[in-house]
Design a protein around this motif. Structure first.
Motif, PDB file in Angstrom:
ATOM      1  N   VAL A 156       0.840  -1.205   0.000  1.00  0.00           N
ATOM      2  CA  VAL A 156       0.000   0.000   0.000  1.00  0.00           C
ATOM      3  C   VAL A 156       0.875   1.255   0.000  1.00  0.00           C
ATOM      4  O   VAL A 156       0.627   2.200  -0.752  1.00  0.00           O
ATOM      5  N   ALA A 157       1.926   1.268   0.816  1.00  0.00           N
ATOM      6  CA  ALA A 157       2.812   2.428   0.900  1.00  0.00           C
ATOM      7  C   ALA A 157       3.558   2.667  -0.412  1.00  0.00           C
ATOM      8  O   ALA A 157       3.685   3.812  -0.867  1.00  0.00           O
TER       9      ALA A 157
ATOM     10  N   ALA B 193       3.295   5.941  -3.046  1.00  0.00           N
ATOM     11  CA  ALA B 193       4.557   6.692  -3.077  1.00  0.00           C
ATOM     12  C   ALA B 193       4.878   7.274  -1.694  1.00  0.00           C
ATOM     13  O   ALA B 193       5.446   8.352  -1.577  1.00  0.00           O
ATOM     14  N   HIS B 194       4.476   6.555  -0.652  1.00  0.00           N
ATOM     15  CA  HIS B 194       4.749   6.922   0.739  1.00  0.00           C
ATOM     16  C   HIS B 194       4.234   8.318   1.088  1.00  0.00           C
ATOM     17  O   HIS B 194       4.884   9.067   1.831  1.00  0.00           O
ATOM     18  N   CYS B 195       3.043   8.634   0.564  1.00  0.00           N
ATOM     19  CA  CYS B 195       2.337   9.875   0.908  1.00  0.00           C
ATOM     20  C   CYS B 195       0.925   9.519   1.340  1.00  0.00           C
ATOM     21  O   CYS B 195       0.337   8.559   0.829  1.00  0.00           O
ATOM     22  N   CYS B 196       0.375  10.315   2.251  1.00  0.00           N
ATOM     23  CA  CYS B 196      -1.018  10.126   2.638  1.00  0.00           C
ATOM     24  C   CYS B 196      -1.876  10.309   1.390  1.00  0.00           C
ATOM     25  O   CYS B 196      -1.719  11.278   0.655  1.00  0.00           O
TER      26      CYS B 196
ATOM     27  N   GLU C  27      -0.553   4.733   8.218  1.00  0.00           N
ATOM     28  CA  GLU C  27      -1.480   3.638   8.487  1.00  0.00           C
ATOM     29  C   GLU C  27      -2.154   3.146   7.211  1.00  0.00           C
ATOM     30  O   GLU C  27      -2.458   3.934   6.318  1.00  0.00           O
ATOM     31  N   VAL C  28      -2.397   1.855   7.156  1.00  0.00           N
ATOM     32  CA  VAL C  28      -3.199   1.268   6.084  1.00  0.00           C
ATOM     33  C   VAL C  28      -4.641   1.342   6.566  1.00  0.00           C
ATOM     34  O   VAL C  28      -4.980   0.793   7.611  1.00  0.00           O
ATOM     35  N   GLU C  29      -5.454   2.091   5.853  1.00  0.00           N
ATOM     36  CA  GLU C  29      -6.841   2.263   6.271  1.00  0.00           C
ATOM     37  C   GLU C  29      -7.794   1.694   5.233  1.00  0.00           C
ATOM     38  O   GLU C  29      -7.441   1.566   4.066  1.00  0.00           O
TER      39      GLU C  29
ATOM     40  N   PHE D 153      -7.795  -0.511   0.310  1.00  0.00           N
ATOM     41  CA  PHE D 153      -6.805   0.020   1.239  1.00  0.00           C
ATOM     42  C   PHE D 153      -6.225   1.322   0.718  1.00  0.00           C
ATOM     43  O   PHE D 153      -6.012   1.488  -0.481  1.00  0.00           O
ATOM     44  N   ALA D 154      -5.971   2.241   1.650  1.00  0.00           N
ATOM     45  CA  ALA D 154      -5.290   3.492   1.323  1.00  0.00           C
ATOM     46  C   ALA D 154      -4.261   3.756   2.407  1.00  0.00           C
ATOM     47  O   ALA D 154      -4.426   3.338   3.557  1.00  0.00           O
ATOM     48  N   LEU D 155      -3.200   4.455   2.047  1.00  0.00           N
ATOM     49  CA  LEU D 155      -2.214   4.891   3.017  1.00  0.00           C
ATOM     50  C   LEU D 155      -2.683   6.225   3.576  1.00  0.00           C
ATOM     51  O   LEU D 155      -3.015   7.142   2.812  1.00  0.00           O
ATOM     52  N   ALA D 156      -2.756   6.340   4.882  1.00  0.00           N
ATOM     53  CA  ALA D 156      -3.257   7.562   5.505  1.00  0.00           C
ATOM     54  C   ALA D 156      -2.369   7.979   6.659  1.00  0.00           C
ATOM     55  O   ALA D 156      -1.917   7.139   7.451  1.00  0.00           O
TER      56      ALA D 156
END
Length: 133
Positions: free
Chosen positions: A8-9, A13-16, A31-33, A49-52
């Motif tokens: 997911v990250a 690209a390691h951004c929210c 966090e994986v949300e 899933f999204a990176l948040a």
């Protein structure tokens, strides 16, 4: 750590995926949300899933929509797998504010409180450092 974090990250690209905060600035992983919470019928698939960042994840919680103050209608929050960020948001580089361009953008900015004083100060610094947007 969430077993899907790396996938997911990397995809994000390691951004929210909501406020676009750069993960590199923080001293812990984002966090994986669940975009559509399990509580609302979501699943544990990569497409949900999204990176948040912690701020966006806490404020989003189980919410999937909100009231747009301009149109006075209930609209969906930004969906990172279905929506394009630049169609719904714009960054004011001088102030660091994220502006909602659409009802979805406005509701997401408001619901996730993306323009708190601390976030604006941080974003201005990230812009000066070339880490945002």
């Amino acid at each position: 750590m969430n077993p899907y974090y790396t996938l997911v990250a990397d995809r994000a690209a390691h951004c929210c995926e909501y406020c676009h905060a750069p993960e590199i600035i923080f001293n812990f992983p984002f966090e994986v949300e669940h975009i559509l919470p399990l509580y609302r019928g979501g699943n544990n698939q990569m497409s949900n899933f999204a990176l948040a960042c912690r701020s966006c994840n806490l404020r989003k919680g189980t919410n999937i929509s909100g009231l747009d103050s301009t149109s006075n209608t209930e609209v969906s929050l930004f969906h990172p797998r279905q929506d394009r960020w630049d169609e719904h948001f714009q960054v004011e580089t001088e102030s660091g504010a994220i502006v909602g361009l659409t009802p979805t953008g406005r509701v997401t900015v408001g619901s996730l409180e993306m323009n708190s004083p601390a976030q604006l100060i941080a974003r201005q610094l990230w812009i000066r450092l070339g880490l945002f947007p």
